[in-house]
Design an enzyme around this catalytic site. Structure first.
Site, PDB file in Angstrom:
ATOM      1  CG  HIS A  35     -21.295 -10.672   8.625  1.00 18.20           C
ATOM      2  ND1 HIS A  35     -20.940  -9.975   9.767  1.00 18.20           N
ATOM      3  CD2 HIS A  35     -21.246  -9.780   7.598  1.00 18.20           C
ATOM      4  CE1 HIS A  35     -20.673  -8.720   9.443  1.00 18.20           C
ATOM      5  NE2 HIS A  35     -20.853  -8.572   8.148  1.00 18.20           N
ATOM      6  CG  HIS A 265     -21.537 -10.674   3.267  1.00 16.68           C
ATOM      7  ND1 HIS A 265     -20.274 -11.231   3.221  1.00 16.68           N
ATOM      8  CD2 HIS A 265     -21.439  -9.602   4.105  1.00 16.68           C
ATOM      9  CE1 HIS A 265     -19.460 -10.532   3.995  1.00 16.68           C
ATOM     10  NE2 HIS A 265     -20.143  -9.536   4.536  1.00 16.68           N
ATOM     11  CD  GLU A 414       7.146  -1.646   3.364  1.00 22.55           C
ATOM     12  OE1 GLU A 414       8.138  -1.053   2.891  1.00 22.55           O
ATOM     13  OE2 GLU A 414       6.224  -2.113   2.651  1.00 22.55           O
ATOM     14  CG  ASP A 472      16.431   9.011   0.700  1.00 23.70           C
ATOM     15  OD1 ASP A 472      17.066   9.182  -0.356  1.00 23.70           O
ATOM     16  OD2 ASP A 472      16.545   7.990   1.403  1.00 23.70           O
ATOM     17  CG  HIS A 476      11.920   7.901   1.616  1.00 26.39           C
ATOM     18  ND1 HIS A 476      11.192   8.082   0.462  1.00 26.39           N
ATOM     19  CD2 HIS A 476      12.531   6.683   1.496  1.00 26.39           C
ATOM     20  CE1 HIS A 476      11.361   7.024  -0.336  1.00 26.39           C
ATOM     21  NE2 HIS A 476      12.156   6.173   0.277  1.00 26.39           N
TER      22      HIS A 476
END
Length: 674
Positions: A35, A265, A414, A472, A476
């Site tokens: 690149h 690019h 997360e 749940d 989950h």
């Protein structure tokens, strides 16, 4: 764009930047891949940064108080390789540059941590670099609070592209940095308005300047080819009390026929266009040729940090011998001498008391014992502190009024959490762990994979590890996640059965040098299965004989985590019918695979039928241990999941999905033809 004015207004700067541009063109052309555009476009920014602001010493690339430079737009790797070569990093020779992207070279297609000195983190997956940089900046804050400015006082600089800022993880990262006012973090945005598909506005109309400001950042907008403006902006950024983003308006592939196009690019290899670009740069030299005056100028930039580093060495030497030893220990990732004794005491207490406790709670109890003797640990959770049980009383919370706090409330981020934890580990002087639900490893996975690739010992605490979490439901309940984690190279996946195994698994995770760990922990209470204390860390062997067969051994039950108690109950049923049954607890398949063949054969000898028991999918390593390493050593079966879970109490789910002692015993009898 007419670059003649750029050349004439700042000729010394121009020639130094042109060295980056031409090395990039030559290396990409030689490799016939890579690149070119980004390194060419950001050469001016990088030149000013390294010449006037970066605190570094190529002769001491691991100097703890160096500034960190992170190329988040890792596809433009020739930018950093050129900088490292020109400033005098001894391993980044011209031959390495000439062998860009070739087998055995340290100049990989994307920068890889551990390959070349000066590469602080692996980048290439867009957004990872900017997210990891948040961890670097947090680590600097925490360590400055502990050791003082004389020992820790440095910046983290990031070059990020449009693609980095499109990735969702970038918002997680910049929101965290803004919330915590990480003023030592400076992001230089390569605002060239080009992606592979074309102009950025094909897919994105976000006002990035407004987004950063809304997230609590100081923002400046400059011409990314004006060295005076670049210098002034970085100088101003270093004086703010917030993180800074400098929007550098640049031209991708500046001076090349592909300037300002999506073609710019990628790999610019056309010989005639390459020559024309060099002519535009006023560069009459051959491939990989740098004139001596330019080489000398870059060498002087590289030599500038030696005196600053020597001053730091003197300040470090003035510390007490005890403080020097502790600082060195944590940067070497060496465990304190008190850790083994603390783990043994925990194990003995658990074996004696035989509690029935969820392994997530057992993990909290272990952390409560070891965090006070491991001042380098930093914990956290993605908004599940009370469920992951990752916070202990001694840590203190990292915040604006407590920079020495060792617990981070990551929020529902997360991916950002996992990447920042990697950044802390890469920065040095820290052992990081963070928690979420096992099913949400999907959100954290790209950063977990990079931890394994980079060989850093980040610890991912993943609770609620099976259908045992109950009501749940399947959204989950992880069923495939253990297999995915086990399929990842260089990753320890631990699924402990009780408090004793939890303590042993944590000991391995906290002493690992180059392997991340995934701790899969239960929501539901589990009985103690290791009631006889042993000082030896049996979980470090990956698998071991928990209960031996009485009489002739006809069956071996292999189980992990919450299903070990099921295996023990199945053994009782089988032994009552005269079927000698061994139970093997296997908290870590990866560690078991590293044991000597003689040990593996002793634990899993050929002959007896084998049944695996785990509330997860069979994929991901089970067949090696069930069928034997040659694939024909035993008749085998598996008691586990072959579908998603459901919403119901845990005990109902285990019965409905057939993960019971009775089912395991029946499978053994079926395999024996009884």
């Amino acid at each position: 764009m007419d670059i003649s004015a750029l050349r004439s207004n700042h000729p010394d700067h121009w020639n130094k930047a042109a060295a980056i541009r031409t090395l990039t063109l030559d290396a990409v052309a030689a490799a016939n891949s890579g690149h070119s555009g980004m390194p060419i476009g950001m050469a001016d920014v990088a030149t000013v940064l390294f010449e006037k602001h970066m605190k570094f010493d190529p002769k001491a690339p691991l100097w703890p108080d160096r500034d960190r430079f992170i190329l988040s737009a890792g596809h433009g790797s020739m930018l950093i390789y050129s900088l490292l070569h020109l400033t005098g990093y001894t391993d980044m020779t011209l031959d390495q540059v000439k062998n860009f992207r070739q087998w055995g070279a340290i100049t990989a297609g994307h920068p890889e941590f551990g390959h070349a000195a000066g590469v602080e983190t692996t980048t290439g997956p867009l957004g990872q670099g900017i997210a990891t940089s948040v961890g670097f900046a947090m680590a600097e804050e925490i360590q400055r609070a502990k050791w003082g400015r004389k020992i820790v006082d440095h910046h983290t600089y990031v070059i990020a592209g449009d693609g980095c800022l499109m990735e969702g993880i970038s918002q997680e990262a910049i929101a965290l940095a803004g919330r915590h006012k990480l003023s030592k973090l400076i992001v230089l945005w390569d605002n060239n308005n080009i992606t592979i598909d074309g102009r950025v506005d094909l897919s994105c109309s976000t006002d990035q300047v407004a987004r950063f400001r809304a997230s609590g950042w100081d923002v400046q907008e400059i011409d990314g080819h004006d060295p005076v403006a670049i210098d002034a902006a970085i100088t101003a950024a270093k004086k703010t009390d917030t993180p800074s983003m400098i929007a550098c308006k640049t031209h991708i592939a500046l001076g090349h026929a592909a300037q300002d196009t999506s073609k710019g690019h990628g790999a610019l290899t056309d010989a005639a266009q390459l020559k024309a670009a060099k002519d535009a740069y006023g560069w009459p030299y051959g491939p990989f040729e740098i004139p001596q005056d330019v080489r000398d100028a870059w060498a002087a930039i590289g030599a500038r940090g030696a005196s600053t580093r020597a001053d730091w060495d003197a300040r470090f030497a003035a510390l007490s011998a005890t403080k020097q030893a502790e600082f060195t220990r944590i940067y070497d990732r060496a465990a304190p001498k008190r850790l083994p004794a603390a783990i043994r005491a925990l194990k003995r207490a658990a074996s004696d008391a035989a509690p029935s406790v969820a392994t997530r709670k057992a993990s909290e109890n272990v952390l409560a014992a070891v965090n006070p003797i491991l001042p380098e640990t930093v914990g956290g959770s993605a908004d599940l502190t009370g469920s992951n049980n990752t916070k202990t009383a001694d840590l203190g919370v990292f915040d604006l009024d407590n920079r020495g706090g060792r617990y981070v409330y990551w929020g529902i981020r997360e991916h950002g959490m996992a990447a920042a934890m990697n950044g802390m580990a890469l920065h040095g002087g820290m052992r990081t762990y963070g928690g979420t639900f096992m099913a949400f490893t999907d959100y954290a996975r790209p950063a977990m994979r990079l931890a394994a690739l980079m060989q850093i010992p980040t610890v991912f605490v993943m609770t609620h590890d099976s259908i045992g979490l109950g009501e749940d439901g399947p959204t989950h309940q992880p069923v495939e996640h253990l297999a995915i984690s086990r399929a990842t190279p260089n990753t320890y996946v631990f699924r402990p059965a009780d408090t004793v195994e939890v303590a042993e698994c944590w000991e391995v995770a906290l002493t690992a040098q180059s392997t991340p760990s995934v701790l899969a922990l239960s929501r539901q209470n589990l009985p103690t299965v290791r009631k006889a204390h042993t000082s030896k860390n049996l979980s470090a062997q990956g698998a071991y004989i928990l209960a031996e067969a009485e009489g002739k051994r006809q069956a071996i039950l292999i189980a992990t985590g919450s299903e070990v108690e099921i295996a023990m109950a199945a053994r009782d049923l089988l032994q009552a019918q005269g079927i000698g049954t061994r139970v093997v607890s296997m908290p870590s398949m990866e560690l078991f695979a590293t044991q000597p063949e003689s040990y593996r054969k002793r634990v899993l000898p050929a002959g007896p039928v084998r049944v695996g028991i785990e509330a997860a999918m069979r994929a991901g390593g089970w067949d090696r241990w069930l069928l034997g390493e040659r694939g024909r050593e035993a008749k085998a079966g598996f008691i586990g999941m072959d579908s998603f879970g459901a919403s119901a109490p845990a005990e109902v789910l285990y019965e409905k999905f057939g993960i019971t002692a009775e089912a395991a015993a029946a499978k053994v009898k079926e395999l024996l033809g009884l």
